[in-house]
Design a protein around this motif. Structure first.
Motif, PDB file in Angstrom:
ATOM      1  N   PRO A  58      87.513  51.976  90.500  1.00  6.89           N
ATOM      2  CA  PRO A  58      88.595  52.750  89.881  1.00  6.89           C
ATOM      3  C   PRO A  58      89.977  52.184  90.147  1.00  6.89           C
ATOM      4  O   PRO A  58      90.958  52.656  89.557  1.00  6.89           O
ATOM      5  CB  PRO A  58      88.443  54.126  90.522  1.00  6.89           C
ATOM      6  N   GLY A  59      90.080  51.185  91.008  1.00  2.00           N
ATOM      7  CA  GLY A  59      91.390  50.641  91.327  1.00  2.00           C
ATOM      8  C   GLY A  59      92.054  51.420  92.453  1.00  2.00           C
ATOM      9  O   GLY A  59      91.536  52.426  92.924  1.00  2.00           O
ATOM     10  N   PRO A  60      93.227  50.977  92.884  1.00  2.00           N
ATOM     11  CA  PRO A  60      93.895  51.613  94.026  1.00  2.00           C
ATOM     12  C   PRO A  60      94.386  53.022  93.725  1.00  2.00           C
ATOM     13  O   PRO A  60      94.684  53.358  92.577  1.00  2.00           O
ATOM     14  CB  PRO A  60      95.073  50.671  94.319  1.00  2.00           C
ATOM     15  N   ARG A  61      94.479  53.832  94.755  1.00  2.81           N
ATOM     16  CA  ARG A  61      94.861  55.231  94.621  1.00  2.81           C
ATOM     17  C   ARG A  61      96.238  55.415  93.995  1.00  2.81           C
ATOM     18  O   ARG A  61      96.469  56.369  93.231  1.00  2.81           O
ATOM     19  CB  ARG A  61      94.829  55.919  95.990  1.00  2.81           C
ATOM     20  N   HIS A  62      97.160  54.513  94.286  1.00  2.00           N
ATOM     21  CA  HIS A  62      98.522  54.707  93.785  1.00  2.00           C
ATOM     22  C   HIS A  62      98.592  54.649  92.258  1.00  2.00           C
ATOM     23  O   HIS A  62      99.571  55.089  91.659  1.00  2.00           O
ATOM     24  CB  HIS A  62      99.479  53.676  94.397  1.00  2.00           C
ATOM     25  N   MET A  63      97.554  54.123  91.620  1.00  2.70           N
ATOM     26  CA  MET A  63      97.544  54.060  90.160  1.00  2.70           C
ATOM     27  C   MET A  63      97.303  55.426  89.528  1.00  2.70           C
ATOM     28  O   MET A  63      97.803  55.720  88.443  1.00  2.70           O
ATOM     29  CB  MET A  63      96.472  53.076  89.680  1.00  2.70           C
ATOM     30  N   HIS A  64      96.520  56.273  90.201  1.00 10.46           N
ATOM     31  CA  HIS A  64      96.112  57.525  89.575  1.00 10.46           C
ATOM     32  C   HIS A  64      96.035  58.709  90.534  1.00 10.46           C
ATOM     33  O   HIS A  64      95.862  59.848  90.092  1.00 10.46           O
ATOM     34  CB  HIS A  64      94.743  57.354  88.902  1.00 10.46           C
ATOM     35  N   GLY A  65      96.140  58.482  91.831  1.00  9.76           N
ATOM     36  CA  GLY A  65      96.118  59.584  92.788  1.00  9.76           C
ATOM     37  C   GLY A  65      94.743  60.033  93.212  1.00  9.76           C
ATOM     38  O   GLY A  65      94.607  61.048  93.897  1.00  9.76           O
ATOM     39  N   LEU A  66      93.710  59.293  92.848  1.00 11.48           N
ATOM     40  CA  LEU A  66      92.338  59.678  93.178  1.00 11.48           C
ATOM     41  C   LEU A  66      91.771  58.762  94.261  1.00 11.48           C
ATOM     42  O   LEU A  66      91.976  57.548  94.246  1.00 11.48           O
ATOM     43  CB  LEU A  66      91.451  59.601  91.938  1.00 11.48           C
ATOM     44  N   GLU A  67      91.052  59.371  95.184  1.00 15.03           N
ATOM     45  CA  GLU A  67      90.363  58.613  96.217  1.00 15.03           C
ATOM     46  C   GLU A  67      89.029  58.094  95.668  1.00 15.03           C
ATOM     47  O   GLU A  67      88.443  58.705  94.760  1.00 15.03           O
ATOM     48  CB  GLU A  67      90.097  59.499  97.439  1.00 15.03           C
ATOM     49  N   PRO A  68      88.538  56.982  96.189  1.00 16.95           N
ATOM     50  CA  PRO A  68      87.240  56.468  95.726  1.00 16.95           C
ATOM     51  C   PRO A  68      86.127  57.509  95.806  1.00 16.95           C
ATOM     52  O   PRO A  68      85.259  57.576  94.932  1.00 16.95           O
ATOM     53  CB  PRO A  68      86.980  55.289  96.667  1.00 16.95           C
ATOM     54  N   GLY A  69      86.161  58.347  96.845  1.00 13.93           N
ATOM     55  CA  GLY A  69      85.135  59.381  96.965  1.00 13.93           C
ATOM     56  C   GLY A  69      85.225  60.434  95.874  1.00 13.93           C
ATOM     57  O   GLY A  69      84.201  60.950  95.402  1.00 13.93           O
ATOM     58  N   ASP A  70      86.456  60.769  95.450  1.00 15.07           N
ATOM     59  CA  ASP A  70      86.629  61.733  94.359  1.00 15.07           C
ATOM     60  C   ASP A  70      85.977  61.227  93.084  1.00 15.07           C
ATOM     61  O   ASP A  70      85.359  61.987  92.326  1.00 15.07           O
ATOM     62  CB  ASP A  70      88.124  61.974  94.099  1.00 15.07           C
ATOM     63  N   VAL A  71      86.138  59.939  92.849  1.00 11.29           N
ATOM     64  CA  VAL A  71      85.618  59.333  91.631  1.00 11.29           C
ATOM     65  C   VAL A  71      84.114  59.100  91.741  1.00 11.29           C
ATOM     66  O   VAL A  71      83.355  59.374  90.808  1.00 11.29           O
ATOM     67  CB  VAL A  71      86.340  58.001  91.345  1.00 11.29           C
ATOM     68  N   GLY A  72      83.677  58.599  92.889  1.00  4.54           N
ATOM     69  CA  GLY A  72      82.269  58.270  93.058  1.00  4.54           C
ATOM     70  C   GLY A  72      81.341  59.466  92.943  1.00  4.54           C
ATOM     71  O   GLY A  72      80.198  59.341  92.512  1.00  4.54           O
TER      72      GLY A  72
END
Length: 344
Positions: A58-72
């Protein structure tokens, strides 16, 4: 989250703000969608916020405000398509930068539908398992673009993000610049703030009587899967019928075969410029190249800095004409343009 289902007759508009892993649907994936259905006064009757697992980094958090765990841990887009269909169908979709927003929605919907079709064919071969029904490409009645609408009002923003454009039209939008405070807020909260800014900007622009509205059936995917007018996409694919005579000059005027590029910062619908160009025997191109004869941009006329295509054209010594100058030039093909070019 989602409020109770509302009637499109009572809440005929739906504003949508999306975030993705990149800028083109062909190479990137949708990562979050925020939407609100609202009425003529701006009152919200239904809302939706979803996080999507793109199936890739998903790319780095600063791009969208989401943590990898939120997306995964989030479901894939196909799980949300029916819900999105119910919200968008039979309403006017309001977006900021519709080629981007609508482009990602259409691309993800088609990707989900194709995957379901493949799975269903496999099930048929194995006999008996229930068919997947993931939904359809949403069917809004129209698509309004607040960024394009602002430009039609003569506003040429240097920062095209919704917060910056909202401030230019007199709406109290959020500061678009990055900050530690903003980075610490939940993505759902910041996305909803921007969605509501789209609503407020739409209402302000509508009060001025200038909205850029498009019928979904008149839009098609360009080579990046951004949803643009079919006229524009087809024009970019047309081949020249005459040899390119070179760079435009006020003295020689517009000649058949010249290649024209239209910047985003024009005060009229780009399709009007493209149609005029083709009628005059010119060739339309999306990108600047060694064959570009002129660029159409209203930045200079609006007192704004040259950016994007206009800036690169100027640096390469390619004449930059305003839309008004261009229409004057093509109205007298083969003769010197009375308006001349803005060779800034």
């Amino acid at each position: 989250m989602s409020a109770a289902r509302t009637d499109p007759d009572d809440y005929p508009y739906v504003a949508v703000f999306v975030q993705a892993t990149g800028i083109h649907p062909t190479t990137s994936r949708l990562i979050s969608i925020d939407a609100v259905a609202f009425d003529d006064s701006g009152r919200v009757g239904e809302d939706l916020h979803i996080v999507v697992n793109p199936g890739e980094d998903p790319g780095p958090r600063h791009m969208h405000g989401l943590e990898p765990g939120d997306v995964g841990q989030a479901p894939r887009f196909s799980r949300h398509l029916k819900t999105l269909d119910k919200l968008l169908d039979a309403r006017t979709l309001v977006t900021h930068d519709s080629p981007f927003t609508w482009g990602f929605i259409v691309s993800e919907a088609r990707r989900a539908m194709n995957a379901a079709a493949r799975a269903n064919r496999s099930r048929n071969r194995r006999n008996g398992r229930r068919r997947q029904r993931v939904g359809h490409v949403p069917r809004p009645t129209a698509i309004v673009d607040t960024l394009a609408s602002a430009r039609r009002c003569g506003i040429i923003p240097e920062d095209t993000r919704i917060g910056a454009v909202a401030r230019l039209v007199g709406v109290d939008g959020p500061d678009p610049t990055a900050s530690v405070e903003r980075a610490q807020r939940p993505e759902e909260e910041t996305s909803r703030e921007l969605t509501l800014t789209v609503v407020a900007t739409f209402l302000e622009l509508r009060s001025r009587g200038t909205l850029s509205s498009y019928a979904p059936e008149d839009l098609t995917a360009d080579r990046f899967s951004l949803q643009r007018s079919t006229r524009r996409v087809d024009a970019a694919a047309e081949k020249a019928e005459a040899e390119n005579p070179g760079v435009y000059s006020a003295g020689r005027g517009v000649r058949a075969g010249m290649e024209v590029v239209v910047a985003d910062d024009v005060r009229v619908e780009p399709d009007e410029i493209i149609s005029a160009a083709l009628e005059a025997g010119l060739v339309y191109a999306e990108k600047l190249s060694r064959q570009t004869s002129l660029v159409v941009s209203d930045a200079v006329a609006a007192g704004a800095e040259l950016r994007g295509k206009a800036m690169h054209g100027h640096r390469k010594g390619i004449p930059v004409l305003s839309a008004e100058e261009f229409f004057a030039a093509v109205s007298a093909p083969g003769r010197a343009s009375a308006a001349g070019g803005s060779n800034v």
